[in-house]
Design an enzyme around this catalytic site. Structure first.
Site, PDB file in Angstrom:
ATOM      1  N   ALA A 144      -8.119 -46.147  57.873  1.00  0.00           N
ATOM      2  CA  ALA A 144      -9.492 -45.931  57.399  1.00  0.00           C
ATOM      3  C   ALA A 144      -9.879 -46.783  56.201  1.00  0.00           C
ATOM      4  CB  ALA A 144      -9.695 -44.454  57.076  1.00  0.00           C
ATOM      5  N   HIS A 160      15.911   2.290  40.490  1.00  0.00           N
ATOM      6  CA  HIS A 160      17.268   2.663  40.921  1.00  0.00           C
ATOM      7  C   HIS A 160      17.300   2.590  42.444  1.00  0.00           C
ATOM      8  CE1 HIS A 160      18.455   5.319  37.214  1.00  0.00           C
ATOM      9  NE2 HIS A 160      19.162   4.195  37.198  1.00  0.00           N
ATOM     10  N   ASN A 189      23.305   9.742  37.805  1.00  0.00           N
ATOM     11  CA  ASN A 189      23.632   8.624  36.934  1.00  0.00           C
ATOM     12  C   ASN A 189      24.886   8.850  36.093  1.00  0.00           C
ATOM     13  OD1 ASN A 189      20.182   8.635  36.675  1.00  0.00           O
ATOM     14  ND2 ASN A 189      21.269   6.932  37.619  1.00  0.00           N
ATOM     15  N   CYS A 243      18.340  12.311  42.480  1.00  0.00           N
ATOM     16  CA  CYS A 243      18.686  11.995  41.088  1.00  0.00           C
ATOM     17  C   CYS A 243      19.295  13.197  40.380  1.00  0.00           C
ATOM     18  CB  CYS A 243      17.447  11.610  40.286  1.00  0.00           C
ATOM     19  SG  CYS A 243      16.580  10.188  40.899  1.00  0.00           S
ATOM     20  N   ASP A 285      18.565   4.561  44.526  1.00  0.00           N
ATOM     21  CA  ASP A 285      18.321   5.845  45.204  1.00  0.00           C
ATOM     22  C   ASP A 285      16.857   6.281  45.184  1.00  0.00           C
ATOM     23  OD1 ASP A 285      17.966   6.786  42.626  1.00  0.00           O
ATOM     24  OD2 ASP A 285      19.625   8.238  42.681  1.00  0.00           O
ATOM     25  N   ALA A 294       9.608  12.014  35.057  1.00  0.00           N
ATOM     26  CA  ALA A 294      10.659  11.240  34.387  1.00  0.00           C
ATOM     27  C   ALA A 294      11.204  10.166  35.318  1.00  0.00           C
ATOM     28  CB  ALA A 294      11.791  12.155  33.942  1.00  0.00           C
ATOM     29  N   VAL A 327     -13.034 -41.042  42.146  1.00  0.00           N
ATOM     30  CA  VAL A 327     -12.161 -42.215  42.092  1.00  0.00           C
ATOM     31  C   VAL A 327     -12.956 -43.504  41.823  1.00  0.00           C
ATOM     32  CG1 VAL A 327     -12.103 -42.624  44.595  1.00  0.00           C
ATOM     33  CG2 VAL A 327     -10.175 -43.327  43.185  1.00  0.00           C
TER      34      VAL A 327
HETATM   35  N1  ARG Z   1      14.436   9.135  33.325  1.00  0.00           N
HETATM   36  C1  ARG Z   1      15.588   8.771  34.037  1.00  0.00           C
HETATM   37  C2  ARG Z   1      15.858   7.290  33.883  1.00  0.00           C
HETATM   38  O1  ARG Z   1      14.942   6.521  33.869  1.00  0.00           O
HETATM   39  C3  ARG Z   1      15.466   9.111  35.490  1.00  0.00           C
HETATM   40  C4  ARG Z   1      16.713   8.862  36.254  1.00  0.00           C
HETATM   41  C5  ARG Z   1      16.555   9.081  37.699  1.00  0.00           C
HETATM   42  N2  ARG Z   1      17.800   8.989  38.343  1.00  0.00           N
HETATM   43  C6  ARG Z   1      18.004   8.327  39.471  1.00  0.00           C
HETATM   44  N3  ARG Z   1      19.183   8.373  39.990  1.00  0.00           N
HETATM   45  N4  ARG Z   1      17.103   7.585  40.038  1.00  0.00           N
HETATM   46  O2  ARG Z   1      16.965   6.874  33.746  1.00  0.00           O
END
Ligand code: ARG
Length: 703
Positions: free
Chosen positions: A525, A168, A71, A264, A170, A258, A680
């Site tokens: 009908a 994300h 990121n 990541c 990825d 996380a 009705v």
């Molecule tokens: N805790 C981080 C977030 O939510 C995790 C990031 C994971 N990075 C990723 N490229 N998917 O931002």
């Protein structure tokens, strides 16, 4: 290590789950073990070092997610687009990553403020470098994609993420060497899935199951034929092996807490540039303007929701809030969509809500000629029930014969340009048809807060109406009927045979006799059972007085049909004195025209039933000209048909015992339709009672 491939990583010195910004972090605050995290990270680091060079950025205290270097930004050649984090919890990482990139000789591009983009977490190069897959929907904004195309000079394909576990790109998508793709399709909307399928051949698509997906199988680091990832199923491992990939599994459980795993934790900083390819992006933007009781009537919410629900994105550029209860608001909204196709879908729905172009952006409608009788150009604009105008030669022209599900046909006549709604089948070579969504607007009366509340009040998706509610609606309907009749207006009824079975026939007959109904629309009908009741006292063989089936009663309706056929028509049977009461009798006697539309299940049919459905539709449309109100009495098919032909502004009251029918019909997004879930027969009897009680200042004596 022989490769010149480089990755950037960041040691987990300060790593922890300190806050919640994705679903994986929930319940995991301070639940990850530092020791285990350090051990897992080092293992990954070591594994990657066997296949590539790893650079390190210094971890910073207070920025626990800095380990997720994916990121940091998006790198292509020596150019970087720096991340702009959505959440303030990570925004503090930006300067550290920026410093590292600058120190290492990269040209760093910084996005405008308030335009989130989370780097290589949301943007993945095809491993052949042919294009860039860019995600949006959770962390990155669609409007960042044109910047990527411009700064990195690469074709950008926008993919919309719809499952917040895969926030994300990825986390659910991993391009591999040789054009392979490892991905989890349910994480994307259908438009994005189609785009993926268009670009990646079926034999190159490796679909991951949900259990593997939630183990971050797609969050893999790919170096040539090696794929490094968290634990995966043997099945997926074999699948990858079958197409020549060697899987290296390394546990990353502490980082999963996380919401991250192998990919990541790395950023590939050597991405080859394909000089011969150039930037392009399919994202389109357009600014629209809305006016009205945007807040009170919930219009702005509806507009913004529909943009996002359809895969677009928005930015409110201006909002002018009307301060008084009566004053209207206006808003300018920039709408972005990943393609022209999606933009058209969004704009056509916004037009329905009354959105218009800014005066300086107004353009003429796009027209295409009809090249085959009865066939519209592919991209034709589908008409709605709302009063519409189209811009031709700089002038706004009102569309005639407004109805939904038609095309807007433009013809030049000696008296000027005529725009009208036409069914596809009625288009001719002389017509030009409005295509695309430009130069079209609907003129909607501002919906007030009161109207909206009454609409919601009368909108009965929730089931059974309370008795008091039905009474209230009956009172309103009676009052309207009386008013329209006294003013010489026009009311249509659509009715199904249930009206007769439930004993409502006599009441409907009375309404016709007393001049409340100007046209009756039904099928074979209703007429058959009405006449059966009149001739034999039964409706579909059930004795209407005693409520029990009579012996041989199921043959009654066929006898009736046969009798009418002998006389040639319902009118002739009435004139001959054979039919002496009932709904059809009153129609004939009071010169109330009726249209009976045939269907596949009709017995007989009666000589009056129109079995040519195209003709029946045309006759219905004809009868509906100028109606002010339509009572829809327990006939789903005829009522829906009528709803399609009717422009907004006509009051519709739909009565059915089945809530689904009522919902379908009253949900026209217009305040004029009311639904009543009730029997009705009961409804009609209450209505007659109410009409009998009503004393109007203009009461005229009829009969
Ligand atoms: N805790 C981080 C977030 O939510 C995790 C990031 C994971 N990075 C990723 N490229 N998917 O931002």
């Amino acid at each position: 290590m022989t490769s010149l491939i480089r990755f950037l990583m960041c040691a987990p010195d300060h790593y922890d789950v300190d806050y919640v910004i994705n679903p994986w972090m929930e319940g995991n605050i301070h639940k990850s073990s530092r020791d285990r995290a350090v051990e897992q990270w080092h293992k990954l680091h070591h594994t990657i070092k066997e296949h590539a060079i790893v650079d390190l950025v210094t971890p910073e205290q207070g920025w626990p997610d800095m380990v997720f270097t994916a990121n940091a930004g998006l790198v292509l050649g020596k150019t970087v687009v720096l991340s702009r984090f959505l959440h303030k919890e990570r925004q503090g990482e930006e300067p550290y990553f920026q410093q590292w990139f600058e120190k290492n000789g990269y040209t760093v591009h910084v996005l405008p403020p308030e335009l989130p983009f989370e780097g290589a977490g949301d943007a993945l190069l095809d491993r052949e470098g042919r294009w860039l897959w860019a995600g949006y929907g959770f962390r990155s904004e669609l409007d960042s994609h044109p910047y990527l195309a411009k700064w990195l000079d690469v074709e950008v394909l926008s993919l919309r993420l719809i499952d917040d576990r895969f926030y994300h790109l990825d986390t659910c998508f991993c391009p591999l060497t040789d054009g392979y793709l490892l991905y989890y399709p349910p994480a994307f909307d259908s438009y994005s899935n189609r785009l993926i399928e268009m670009r990646v051949a079926p034999e190159k698509r490796i679909v991951v199951t949900e259990p593997d997906a939630v183990n971050f199988a797609c969050n893999a680091v790919n170096v040539d034929r090696i794929v490094i990832m968290n634990k995966i199923s043997n099945k997926l491992k074999t699948q990858l092996a079958d197409v020549g990939f060697q899987v290296i599994q390394t546990p990353l459980t502490e980082f999963l807490k996380a919401g991250g795993a192998a990919k990541c934790l790395t950023l590939r900083t050597t991405e080859p540039v394909r000089e011969e390819l150039h930037g392009s992006v399919y994202v389109e933007s357009r600014v629209i303007c809305m006016k009205g009781h945007l807040l009170d009537a919930g219009l702005i919410n509806r507009a913004l929701d529909l943009i996002v629900d359809n895969g677009g994105s928005f930015q409110v550029l201006n909002f002018d809030l009307g301060e008084q209860r009566q004053s209207t608001s206006s808003a300018e909204v920039k709408v972005s969509a990943p393609s022209h196709e999606v933009m058209e879908e969004i704009i056509s729905q916004l037009i329905e809500l009354g959105a218009v172009d800014l005066p300086q952006d107004e353009r003429d409608a796009k027209l295409l000629p009809v090249t085959l009788d009865g066939v519209a150009p592919d991209d034709f604009y589908v008409s709605t029930i709302y009063p519409t105008e189209v811009r031709i030669n700089g002038q706004w022209v009102k569309v005639e014969k407004q109805r939904m599900d038609g095309a807007i046909a433009i013809t030049e006549t000696p008296n000027g340009i005529v725009a009208q709604c036409k069914l596809i089948r009625d288009l001719t070579l002389a017509d030009k048809v409005v295509v695309d969504v430009q130069g079209i607007r609907t003129v909607r009366k501002p919906e007030s807060r009161e109207q909206r509340n009454s609409q919601e009040f009368s909108f009965m998706s929730a089931g059974v109406s309370s008795e008091r509610r039905v009474e209230l609606i009956v009172e309103q309907v009676a009052w309207e009927l009386r008013k329209i009749r006294d003013a010489g207006g026009k009311v249509a009824v659509t009715a199904g045979p249930v009206v007769i079975h439930t004993g409502g026939g006599q009441h409907l007959a009375q309404l016709i006799r007393e001049g409340y109904i100007q046209t009756l629309l039904g099928g074979n009908a209703i007429a058959v059972h009405d006449i059966e009741q009149s001739l034999m006292g039964t409706s579909l063989g059930v004795d209407m007085k005693r409520g029990v089936a009579v012996m041989g009663g199921h043959r009654h309706h066929l006898k009736v049909i046969n009798t009418v056929r002998r006389y040639g028509s319902i009118a002739q049977a009435v004139e001959a004195g054979v039919i002496q009461s009932g709904v059809m009798y009153e129609c004939v006697k009071n010169n109330v025209p009726f249209v009976l539309a045939g269907s596949i299940r009709d017995d007989g049919p009666l000589p009056d039933t129109q079995m040519d459905l195209i003709k029946a539709q045309a006759e219905y449309t004809q009868q509906l000209q100028g109606v002010e109100m339509i009572l829809m009495l327990s006939s789903m098919l005829h009522s829906i048909g009528v709803g399609n032909m009717t422009p907004a502004g006509v009051k519709m009251v739909c009565v059915d015992i089945n809530p689904a029918v009522v919902t379908k019909l009253s949900d026209r997004g217009s305040v004029e339709s009311t639904g009543v879930v009730t029997d009705v027969g009961l409804f009609l009897s209450l209505l007659i009672q109410q009409l009998n009680q009503l004393t109007s200042p203009y009461t005229t004596q009829i009969g």
